[in-house]
Design a protein around this motif. Structure first.
Motif, PDB file in Angstrom:
ATOM      1  N   ILE A 160       0.858  -1.199   0.000  1.00  0.00           N
ATOM      2  CA  ILE A 160       0.000   0.000   0.000  1.00  0.00           C
ATOM      3  C   ILE A 160       0.889   1.243   0.000  1.00  0.00           C
ATOM      4  O   ILE A 160       0.743   2.145  -0.821  1.00  0.00           O
ATOM      5  CB  ILE A 160      -0.938   0.001   1.223  1.00  0.00           C
ATOM      6  CG1 ILE A 160      -1.922  -1.158   1.127  1.00  0.00           C
ATOM      7  CG2 ILE A 160      -1.670   1.343   1.345  1.00  0.00           C
ATOM      8  CD1 ILE A 160      -2.711  -1.408   2.394  1.00  0.00           C
ATOM      9  N   ARG A 161       1.845   1.281   0.919  1.00  0.00           N
ATOM     10  CA  ARG A 161       2.706   2.460   1.020  1.00  0.00           C
ATOM     11  C   ARG A 161       3.584   2.641  -0.218  1.00  0.00           C
ATOM     12  O   ARG A 161       3.647   3.737  -0.791  1.00  0.00           O
ATOM     13  CB  ARG A 161       3.563   2.353   2.290  1.00  0.00           C
ATOM     14  CG  ARG A 161       4.703   3.346   2.379  1.00  0.00           C
ATOM     15  CD  ARG A 161       4.221   4.809   2.370  1.00  0.00           C
ATOM     16  NE  ARG A 161       5.351   5.718   2.238  1.00  0.00           N
ATOM     17  CZ  ARG A 161       5.872   6.119   1.082  1.00  0.00           C
ATOM     18  NH1 ARG A 161       5.342   5.722  -0.080  1.00  0.00           N
ATOM     19  NH2 ARG A 161       6.901   6.948   1.071  1.00  0.00           N
ATOM     20  N   GLU A 162       4.232   1.564  -0.636  1.00  0.00           N
ATOM     21  CA  GLU A 162       5.161   1.692  -1.770  1.00  0.00           C
ATOM     22  C   GLU A 162       4.441   1.864  -3.101  1.00  0.00           C
ATOM     23  O   GLU A 162       5.029   2.343  -4.059  1.00  0.00           O
ATOM     24  CB  GLU A 162       6.069   0.458  -1.856  1.00  0.00           C
ATOM     25  CG  GLU A 162       7.082   0.398  -0.740  1.00  0.00           C
ATOM     26  CD  GLU A 162       8.038  -0.782  -0.895  1.00  0.00           C
ATOM     27  OE1 GLU A 162       9.228  -0.591  -0.656  1.00  0.00           O
ATOM     28  OE2 GLU A 162       7.585  -1.883  -1.253  1.00  0.00           O
ATOM     29  N   GLY A 167       4.455  10.086   2.912  1.00  0.00           N
ATOM     30  CA  GLY A 167       5.909  10.245   2.907  1.00  0.00           C
ATOM     31  C   GLY A 167       6.591   9.661   4.114  1.00  0.00           C
ATOM     32  O   GLY A 167       6.033   8.845   4.856  1.00  0.00           O
ATOM     33  N   HIS A 168       7.835  10.112   4.258  1.00  0.00           N
ATOM     34  CA  HIS A 168       8.717   9.568   5.288  1.00  0.00           C
ATOM     35  C   HIS A 168       8.648  10.526   6.481  1.00  0.00           C
ATOM     36  O   HIS A 168       9.506  11.408   6.630  1.00  0.00           O
ATOM     37  CB  HIS A 168      10.132   9.465   4.734  1.00  0.00           C
ATOM     38  CG  HIS A 168      10.178   8.900   3.333  1.00  0.00           C
ATOM     39  ND1 HIS A 168       9.948   7.571   3.055  1.00  0.00           N
ATOM     40  CD2 HIS A 168      10.402   9.486   2.111  1.00  0.00           C
ATOM     41  CE1 HIS A 168      10.048   7.361   1.736  1.00  0.00           C
ATOM     42  NE2 HIS A 168      10.319   8.516   1.157  1.00  0.00           N
ATOM     43  N   LEU A 169       7.597  10.360   7.298  1.00  0.00           N
ATOM     44  CA  LEU A 169       7.355  11.337   8.362  1.00  0.00           C
ATOM     45  C   LEU A 169       8.532  11.414   9.317  1.00  0.00           C
ATOM     46  O   LEU A 169       8.885  12.495   9.800  1.00  0.00           O
ATOM     47  CB  LEU A 169       6.067  10.982   9.121  1.00  0.00           C
ATOM     48  CG  LEU A 169       5.526  12.107   9.996  1.00  0.00           C
ATOM     49  CD1 LEU A 169       5.003  13.254   9.144  1.00  0.00           C
ATOM     50  CD2 LEU A 169       4.417  11.614  10.920  1.00  0.00           C
ATOM     51  N   LEU A 206       7.738  15.174   3.152  1.00  0.00           N
ATOM     52  CA  LEU A 206       6.378  15.028   2.609  1.00  0.00           C
ATOM     53  C   LEU A 206       6.435  14.785   1.112  1.00  0.00           C
ATOM     54  O   LEU A 206       7.131  15.495   0.383  1.00  0.00           O
ATOM     55  CB  LEU A 206       5.573  16.312   2.859  1.00  0.00           C
ATOM     56  CG  LEU A 206       4.192  16.352   2.184  1.00  0.00           C
ATOM     57  CD1 LEU A 206       3.203  15.430   2.893  1.00  0.00           C
ATOM     58  CD2 LEU A 206       3.640  17.774   2.128  1.00  0.00           C
ATOM     59  N   HIS A 207       5.666  13.813   0.635  1.00  0.00           N
ATOM     60  CA  HIS A 207       5.406  13.695  -0.803  1.00  0.00           C
ATOM     61  C   HIS A 207       4.005  14.242  -1.043  1.00  0.00           C
ATOM     62  O   HIS A 207       3.028  13.751  -0.454  1.00  0.00           O
ATOM     63  CB  HIS A 207       5.509  12.241  -1.255  1.00  0.00           C
ATOM     64  CG  HIS A 207       6.907  11.712  -1.186  1.00  0.00           C
ATOM     65  ND1 HIS A 207       7.983  12.401  -1.700  1.00  0.00           N
ATOM     66  CD2 HIS A 207       7.417  10.574  -0.644  1.00  0.00           C
ATOM     67  CE1 HIS A 207       9.082  11.708  -1.494  1.00  0.00           C
ATOM     68  NE2 HIS A 207       8.776  10.597  -0.841  1.00  0.00           N
ATOM     69  N   LEU A 208       3.952  15.252  -1.861  1.00  0.00           N
ATOM     70  CA  LEU A 208       2.681  15.902  -2.179  1.00  0.00           C
ATOM     71  C   LEU A 208       2.390  15.607  -3.646  1.00  0.00           C
ATOM     72  O   LEU A 208       3.111  16.072  -4.526  1.00  0.00           O
ATOM     73  CB  LEU A 208       2.843  17.413  -1.953  1.00  0.00           C
ATOM     74  CG  LEU A 208       1.701  18.328  -2.343  1.00  0.00           C
ATOM     75  CD1 LEU A 208       0.492  18.110  -1.446  1.00  0.00           C
ATOM     76  CD2 LEU A 208       2.157  19.798  -2.231  1.00  0.00           C
ATOM     77  N   ALA A 224      13.551  17.059  -1.118  1.00  0.00           N
ATOM     78  CA  ALA A 224      14.061  16.325   0.040  1.00  0.00           C
ATOM     79  C   ALA A 224      14.953  15.174  -0.411  1.00  0.00           C
ATOM     80  O   ALA A 224      16.017  14.964   0.155  1.00  0.00           O
ATOM     81  CB  ALA A 224      12.899  15.795   0.861  1.00  0.00           C
ATOM     82  N   GLU A 225      14.487  14.411  -1.440  1.00  0.00           N
ATOM     83  CA  GLU A 225      15.245  13.213  -1.808  1.00  0.00           C
ATOM     84  C   GLU A 225      15.223  12.906  -3.299  1.00  0.00           C
ATOM     85  O   GLU A 225      15.988  12.059  -3.753  1.00  0.00           O
ATOM     86  CB  GLU A 225      14.724  11.996  -1.027  1.00  0.00           C
ATOM     87  CG  GLU A 225      13.244  11.699  -1.273  1.00  0.00           C
ATOM     88  CD  GLU A 225      12.758  10.401  -0.648  1.00  0.00           C
ATOM     89  OE1 GLU A 225      13.470   9.814   0.159  1.00  0.00           O
ATOM     90  OE2 GLU A 225      11.630   9.983  -1.005  1.00  0.00           O
ATOM     91  N   HIS A 226      14.368  13.518  -4.085  1.00  0.00           N
ATOM     92  CA  HIS A 226      14.286  13.156  -5.509  1.00  0.00           C
ATOM     93  C   HIS A 226      15.279  13.915  -6.374  1.00  0.00           C
ATOM     94  O   HIS A 226      15.528  13.522  -7.508  1.00  0.00           O
ATOM     95  CB  HIS A 226      12.865  13.387  -6.055  1.00  0.00           C
ATOM     96  CG  HIS A 226      11.836  12.490  -5.442  1.00  0.00           C
ATOM     97  ND1 HIS A 226      10.486  12.709  -5.559  1.00  0.00           N
ATOM     98  CD2 HIS A 226      11.960  11.367  -4.691  1.00  0.00           C
ATOM     99  CE1 HIS A 226       9.826  11.757  -4.919  1.00  0.00           C
ATOM    100  NE2 HIS A 226      10.698  10.938  -4.373  1.00  0.00           N
ATOM    101  N   GLY A 227      15.822  15.014  -5.870  1.00  0.00           N
ATOM    102  CA  GLY A 227      16.753  15.825  -6.660  1.00  0.00           C
ATOM    103  C   GLY A 227      16.023  16.952  -7.379  1.00  0.00           C
ATOM    104  O   GLY A 227      14.813  17.164  -7.201  1.00  0.00           O
TER     105      GLY A 227
HETATM  106 ZN    ZN Z   1      10.045   8.947  -0.860  1.00  0.00          ZN
END
Ligand code: ZN
Ligand code: FAD
Ligand code: MLT
Length: 559
Positions: A423-425, A470-472, A477-479, A511-514
């Motif tokens: 579900i999360r991934e 996202g990775h709280l 946050l992933h929006l 945050a993490e995608h570049g």
């Molecule tokens: Zn992520």
């Protein structure tokens, strides 16, 4: 919930049964990632990638029309309608000719030089189907020497280059903008060595993360990172994006876990920094320049990375909370009470759950249909099964009593745990099925993190669906804002608001995608002019002809 009811719930649900390593069918001595049998022990790892026919068929927004009209010298209009990135092809770059192709064949052989239209079509488009280039050439080197020869030649000929890993990047960094030569690392997928005393893996950049995970797990270790794209992404791509992912809360950033790199610079110089030392303070630690540089400073060819010991006991809980403040308090409580065994703290709102149920095959909501607004996935990993289990159960009991958790389940077996993780991934995969995804990846102080989701819902109204997940545990946050097709009016409601808001919180717009192509021109929202200028100076020093991944990461104006 009363103490008795909570106790009943926790007792009813057993701990996750962890499959014994011997059951995984892994050979002890297999080397060479490409040959590994991958066993999806805990999660569904494979993600459909652009190489998959499903993604080759998918069209989004205007890109097909764009592609047919695409000529090397015209102003490029891409993706989200007319307000999207407009970039002029840099006329300083040469155009590919038949002598170039002959040269590449002479060093790589026929198989290493791809001009086949179907294969190029796949390599020219990103995972989301949002960015499409018009490269006429895909190169598949098999060694660092070959990468060096390619770059040395491209530099002297002023041919622009895009390094490509698994092409799962989400910011348009991995595909050409115009006719750049694509240099794929897919053919460099060998494990070089594994030090099973210290847990240090040395491998080539094109190893698929999931294959590396399977390999090190067989040796009693785990990779320090894990992400939904693991079935396709390369370790070289992970390093070049400084990928975060699901284990960041426990093992931290790749800046801490990568021990050494081998990198080929734009002029073909091979920079051997492939040390396996834990401590080395001889001068500037240059590898950090390349971690997260998104292929703009060099091509990563070799990696040595520290892998943590694999621990025998894993538990996964799927919980619901009534409000966002409860999620925050739960995070603090998890940090205090689960301490060293906490290995994931992931967060989703109810829109994500609805979406996953609508679009992901075979997944089930582990909790009864309910009016809960927020969901949290907690994973613990430790070395003592009964201690870990007791610790998690006591924590959940207390959290329920305190009203932080409304309902929850602990996975009783691998298949339940896989379902929770799926579900999360699967949220990214489910999102692209809707049509257009406006994707933002923000670092924001945890207490403010959900405000932007609510504000965004007010702004876009019924025109789009807004997801927050996202990775709280990392304040990430992933929006995702979803609509059936790309629409300038929706984009105008989102940008520049999303960047201005994030900047006002002193957050990060990546945050993490570049930054890739999507946010190259937006870097100033998170970095000072002085910092951007210094980055440009470093880029000019290492790549004076700017052949590496043009139009990405830094604004055109500073280059
Ligand atoms: Zn992520
Ligand atoms: P690519 O997409 O091929 O390239 C990414 C960038 O790195 C490009 O700029 C490219 O030019 C450069 N590059 C690639 N290889 C090299 C190399 N060897 N040398 C120099 N430059 C190179 N990201 C996260 O951080 N956390 C997540 O949890 C996460 N989950 C994801 C889930 C899904 C379903 C998907 C589709 C993506 C997810 N991502 C996530 C984004 C993506 O998977 C990561 O950015 C990943 O690290 C990219 O690796 P890749 O091999 O696919 O690189
Ligand atoms: C995730 O955490 O699921 C990823 O970073 C991918 C995404 O947000 O789409």
């Amino acid at each position: 919930m009363s103490r008795r009811a909570a106790a009943r719930l926790v007792r009813r649900l057993g701990p996750l049964v962890v499959e014994a390593p011997a059951a995984r069918g892994m050979s002890d001595t297999q080397y060479g990632c490409a040959n590994h049998t991958v066993n999806s022990r805990r999660r569904f790892h494979w993600i459909p990638s652009p190489q998959h026919p499903q993604y080759r068929r998918r069209t989004m927004g205007t890109y097909d029309a764009e592609h047919s009209a695409n000529k090397a010298s015209e102003v490029h209009k891409r993706t989200f309608g007319t307000a999207a990135t407009h970039i002029q092809r840099n006329p300083a770059y040469s155009e590919l000719n038949s002598d170039d192709v002959s040269y590449f064949k002479s060093i790589l052989g026929e198989n290493g030089v791809v001009q086949d239209e179907d294969r190029l079509a796949v390599a020219n488009v990103d995972w989301m189907g949002k960015y499409r280039g018009a490269s006429q050439l895909l190169l598949l080197p098999k060694s660092t020497t070959e990468v060096s020869k390619i770059l040395s030649y491209c530099n002297s000929r002023r041919l622009a280059v895009v390094p490509q890993g698994g092409n799962t990047g989400l910011v348009g960094g991995s595909v050409p903008v115009y006719d750049e030569v694509i240099v794929s690392l897919a053919g460099m997928d060998k494990i070089i060595s594994f030090d099973n005393v210290n847990g240090i893996l040395t491998c080539e950049a094109g190893c698929v993360l999931e294959n590396l995970s399977a390999f090190v797990e067989n040796e009693g270790f785990i990779m320090p990172l894990d992400l939904g794209a693991k079935g396709s992404c390369h370790i070289g791509g992970n390093i070049s994006t400084n990928a975060g992912g699901l284990r960041f809360i426990r093992y931290g950033s790749l800046h801490g876990n990568v021990l050494g790199l081998e990198v080929v610079l734009a002029n073909g110089t091979v920079l051997d920094m492939l040390t396996t030392l834990r401590k080395d303070n001889t001068g500037y630690d240059l590898k950090h320049l390349f971690i997260g540089s998104e292929g703009s400073l060099g091509v990563v060819t070799g990696i040595s990375v520290l892998t943590p010991a694999k621990l025998p006991s894993t538990n996964v809980a799927f919980l619901s909370c009534n409000d966002y403040i409860s999620c925050q308090k739960l995070l603090l409580a998890a940090r205090r009470n689960l301490g060293e065994i906490l290995s994931a703290f992931e967060f989703m709102d109810d829109h994500c759950i609805d979406l996953a149920m609508r679009h992901l095959e075979g997944v089930q909501n582990p909790l009864p249909a309910s009016p809960y607004k927020f969901y949290v996935l907690i994973e613990t990993t430790g070395s003592d099964e009964s201690y870990d289990k007791a610790k998690l159960e006591a924590f959940l009991l207390r959290s329920m009593e305190d009203g932080l958790v409304a309902d929850g389940v602990i996975a009783q077996d691998i298949s339940q745990a896989s379902n929770f993780w799926r579900i999360r991934e699967g949220i990214s995969e489910a999102s692209v099925k809707v049509g257009a995804v406006y994707k933002y990846d923000l670092s924001i102080p945890v207490e403010k993190l959900y405000d932007i989701v609510e504000e965004m819902r007010c702004r876009v109204g019924d025109n789009a669906e807004v997801l927050g997940y996202g990775h709280l545990g990392d304040g990430n946050l992933h929006l995702n804002i979803l609509s059936s097709k790309y629409d300038d009016n929706i984009l105008a409601q989102i940008e520049p608001f999303v960047y201005e808001w994030t900047s006002a919180q002193r957050g990060s717009i990546s945050a993490e995608h570049g930054l890739g192509l999507m946010k190259a021109e937006k870097i100033h929202y998170s970095k000072s002019p002085e910092a951007v200028q210094l980055m440009a100076s470093i880029k000019k020093l290492l790549d004076p002809n700017s052949i590496l991944n043009p139009y990405k990461v830094l604004p055109q104006s500073v280059l």
